[in-house]
Scaffold this motif. Sequence first.
Motif, PDB file in Angstrom:
ATOM      1  N   UNK A 102       0.924  -1.182   0.055  1.00 30.80           N
ATOM      2  CA  UNK A 102      -0.090  -0.093   0.028  1.00 30.80           C
ATOM      3  C   UNK A 102       0.891   1.165  -0.118  1.00 30.80           C
ATOM      4  N   UNK A 103       0.246   2.424  -0.215  1.00 27.48           N
ATOM      5  CA  UNK A 103       1.148   3.544  -0.431  1.00 27.48           C
ATOM      6  C   UNK A 103       1.611   3.775   0.974  1.00 27.48           C
ATOM      7  N   UNK A 104       0.967   3.794   1.979  1.00 29.01           N
ATOM      8  CA  UNK A 104       1.164   3.806   3.527  1.00 29.01           C
ATOM      9  C   UNK A 104       2.285   3.055   3.762  1.00 29.01           C
ATOM     10  N   UNK A 105       2.349   1.670   3.393  1.00 29.12           N
ATOM     11  CA  UNK A 105       3.595   0.864   3.834  1.00 29.12           C
ATOM     12  C   UNK A 105       4.553   1.124   3.140  1.00 29.12           C
ATOM     13  N   UNK A 106       4.443   1.534   1.976  1.00 26.92           N
ATOM     14  CA  UNK A 106       5.701   2.145   1.027  1.00 26.92           C
ATOM     15  C   UNK A 106       6.366   3.331   1.717  1.00 26.92           C
ATOM     16  N   UNK A 107       5.676   4.237   2.072  1.00 23.26           N
ATOM     17  CA  UNK A 107       6.322   5.384   2.552  1.00 23.26           C
ATOM     18  C   UNK A 107       6.643   5.190   4.012  1.00 23.26           C
ATOM     19  N   UNK A 108       6.030   4.324   5.003  1.00 22.25           N
ATOM     20  CA  UNK A 108       6.700   3.912   6.024  1.00 22.25           C
ATOM     21  C   UNK A 108       8.071   3.065   5.995  1.00 22.25           C
ATOM     22  N   UNK A 109       8.112   2.122   4.946  1.00 27.11           N
ATOM     23  CA  UNK A 109       9.448   1.625   4.735  1.00 27.11           C
ATOM     24  C   UNK A 109      10.562   2.667   4.310  1.00 27.11           C
ATOM     25  N   UNK A 110       9.918   3.465   3.341  1.00 29.80           N
ATOM     26  CA  UNK A 110      11.063   4.542   2.912  1.00 29.80           C
ATOM     27  C   UNK A 110      11.499   5.430   3.979  1.00 29.80           C
ATOM     28  N   UNK A 111      10.654   5.890   4.910  1.00 31.55           N
ATOM     29  CA  UNK A 111      11.140   6.642   5.915  1.00 31.55           C
ATOM     30  C   UNK A 111      12.136   5.868   6.780  1.00 31.55           C
ATOM     31  N   UNK A 112      12.070   4.617   6.995  1.00 31.85           N
ATOM     32  CA  UNK A 112      12.766   3.718   7.838  1.00 31.85           C
ATOM     33  C   UNK A 112      14.346   3.793   6.816  1.00 31.85           C
ATOM     34  N   UNK A 113      14.261   3.673   5.873  1.00 34.07           N
ATOM     35  CA  UNK A 113      15.371   3.253   5.003  1.00 34.07           C
ATOM     36  C   UNK A 113      15.917   4.892   5.037  1.00 34.07           C
ATOM     37  N   UNK A 114      15.253   6.026   4.765  1.00 32.71           N
ATOM     38  CA  UNK A 114      15.783   7.208   4.982  1.00 32.71           C
ATOM     39  C   UNK A 114      16.567   7.542   6.018  1.00 32.71           C
TER      40      UNK A 114
END
Length: 127
Positions: A102-114
């Motif tokens: 989902x978009x939310x899951x993608x953004x959450x993972x991206x913030x973690x990688x960020x």
Amino acid sequence: MRNAEVRQEIGGRLLEERARLGLTQQGMADSIGGSRLSVIQYESGRSSPSAETLAAMEAVGVDIRYVLTGMHQAPSGIDRERFRQAFSEVQRQAKVKREKLTTDASLDLAWRIYDALGALRPNTRRA
């Protein structure tokens, strides 16, 4: 969406934020100059906090944007390129694993990688 449903969602997010801050209901009440009963009513969705109460909660560290909308505030000073790299990595990994996120899951993972990329890079900004 009905008012009662909105109050319930806001109440649930208020409870999450209070827990994130490590405050009891009484601790939150003391911090905002309110009563424990008011905090209970906000969290249960029986009533909504006033603008003044929300301002007091924000001063304590509550993410008011999240409470009201369900979206977290982005910290200022975002490195756009680093976030783009993080988001691209999430998309790449999802494709390799044949996962639909989902978009939310993608953004959450991206913030973690960020955040992880930021921890690996020395601060190269100069005053």
